[in-house]
Scaffold this motif. Structure first.
Motif, PDB file in Angstrom:
ATOM      1  N   SER A 121       0.816  -1.213   0.000  1.00  0.00           N
ATOM      2  CA  SER A 121       0.000   0.000   0.000  1.00  0.00           C
ATOM      3  C   SER A 121       0.851   1.265   0.000  1.00  0.00           C
ATOM      4  O   SER A 121       2.002   1.255   0.438  1.00  0.00           O
ATOM      5  N   ARG A 125      -2.923   9.359   3.438  1.00  0.00           N
ATOM      6  CA  ARG A 125      -3.776  10.111   4.361  1.00  0.00           C
ATOM      7  C   ARG A 125      -3.957   9.303   5.636  1.00  0.00           C
ATOM      8  O   ARG A 125      -3.636   8.125   5.680  1.00  0.00           O
ATOM      9  N   VAL A 127      -5.144   7.046   8.653  1.00  0.00           N
ATOM     10  CA  VAL A 127      -5.864   5.775   8.716  1.00  0.00           C
ATOM     11  C   VAL A 127      -6.539   5.713  10.089  1.00  0.00           C
ATOM     12  O   VAL A 127      -5.848   5.712  11.113  1.00  0.00           O
ATOM     13  N   THR A 131      -9.123   0.128  11.400  1.00  0.00           N
ATOM     14  CA  THR A 131      -9.520   0.166   9.993  1.00  0.00           C
ATOM     15  C   THR A 131      -8.528  -0.625   9.145  1.00  0.00           C
ATOM     16  O   THR A 131      -7.330  -0.574   9.377  1.00  0.00           O
ATOM     17  N   VAL A 133      -6.897  -0.846   5.478  1.00  0.00           N
ATOM     18  CA  VAL A 133      -6.689  -0.104   4.232  1.00  0.00           C
ATOM     19  C   VAL A 133      -5.709  -0.871   3.363  1.00  0.00           C
ATOM     20  O   VAL A 133      -4.834  -1.578   3.863  1.00  0.00           O
ATOM     21  N   ASN A 136      -3.157   1.547  -3.800  1.00  0.00           N
ATOM     22  CA  ASN A 136      -2.350   2.717  -4.148  1.00  0.00           C
ATOM     23  C   ASN A 136      -3.238   3.726  -4.871  1.00  0.00           C
ATOM     24  O   ASN A 136      -3.541   3.523  -6.039  1.00  0.00           O
ATOM     25  N   PRO A 137      -3.675   4.774  -4.158  1.00  0.00           N
ATOM     26  CA  PRO A 137      -3.411   5.033  -2.745  1.00  0.00           C
ATOM     27  C   PRO A 137      -4.256   4.120  -1.857  1.00  0.00           C
ATOM     28  O   PRO A 137      -5.283   3.577  -2.302  1.00  0.00           O
ATOM     29  N   ALA A 138      -3.816   3.952  -0.610  1.00  0.00           N
ATOM     30  CA  ALA A 138      -4.548   3.101   0.334  1.00  0.00           C
ATOM     31  C   ALA A 138      -5.931   3.690   0.587  1.00  0.00           C
ATOM     32  O   ALA A 138      -6.077   4.889   0.800  1.00  0.00           O
ATOM     33  N   ARG A 139      -6.927   2.822   0.512  1.00  0.00           N
ATOM     34  CA  ARG A 139      -8.312   3.233   0.756  1.00  0.00           C
ATOM     35  C   ARG A 139      -8.921   2.306   1.815  1.00  0.00           C
ATOM     36  O   ARG A 139      -8.536   1.158   1.932  1.00  0.00           O
ATOM     37  N   ILE A 140      -9.914   2.817   2.517  1.00  0.00           N
ATOM     38  CA  ILE A 140     -10.583   2.019   3.545  1.00  0.00           C
ATOM     39  C   ILE A 140     -11.326   0.870   2.879  1.00  0.00           C
ATOM     40  O   ILE A 140     -12.101   1.068   1.945  1.00  0.00           O
ATOM     41  N   ARG A 141     -11.062  -0.353   3.399  1.00  0.00           N
ATOM     42  CA  ARG A 141     -11.685  -1.564   2.843  1.00  0.00           C
ATOM     43  C   ARG A 141     -12.488  -2.331   3.877  1.00  0.00           C
ATOM     44  O   ARG A 141     -13.077  -3.358   3.557  1.00  0.00           O
TER      45      ARG A 141
END
Length: 151
Positions: A121, A125, A127, A131, A133, A136-141
């Motif tokens: 990742s 921003r 985290v 959570t 994540v 690329n970019p790391a996103r909430i999953r």
């Protein structure tokens, strides 16, 4: 090794460079070929795998896991000829967080308590705590519990 601030029970493998002023807590493991820069703060029971780079301005709280080849940056606008203390942007990794192998953490973010960053990742921003994540970019999953299991 230049720092004298290494906690009791901490194991440091070969080819590790710990710069002056860095502080590493008790019962940590620092894997081979890791680099820990000036004034970095690392809590107790932190596991840092092989080939990790942690640059000045990073603070890591207790019980954090950092996978192999993770890199923390510390300058949002890097230039070879313009470097100074005022260029450092601070990063915080809170208690119990886990950062997967080959991840890059862009400076200025906070990774919350027990958060999990998936391997590979790029964290750009904050985290939130608990959570999951990745990307690329790391996103909430999703959300995770203290054991890192998805809930």
């Amino acid at each position: 090794m230049e720092s004298e601030n290494i906690g009791e029970g901490t194991k440091i493998w070969h080819f590790v460079h710990v710069r002056e002023g860095a502080r590493i807590g008790r019962d940590c493991i620092v894997g081979k070929s890791a680099y820990i820069d000036l004034d970095v703060e690392i809590g107790d029971r932190v596991k840092i795998q092989n080939f990790v780079s942690i640059y000045k301005g990073v603070k890591i709280e207790d019980g954090v896991f950092i996978g192999p080849s993770v890199t923390f940056t510390n300058d949002l606008y890097p230039r070879a000829d313009a470097w100074g203390e005022d260029m450092i942007t601070h990063t915080l990794v809170k208690r119990g967080a886990s950062i997967g192998a080959n991840s890059t953490v862009i400076c200025g973010v906070t990774i919350g308590e027990y958060a999990m960053v998936g391997a590979g990742s790029v964290v750009t921003r904050d985290v939130p705590s608990f959570t999951l994540v990745y990307g690329n970019p790391a996103r909430i999953r999703g959300r995770v519990n203290k054991e890192g299991l998805k809930v």
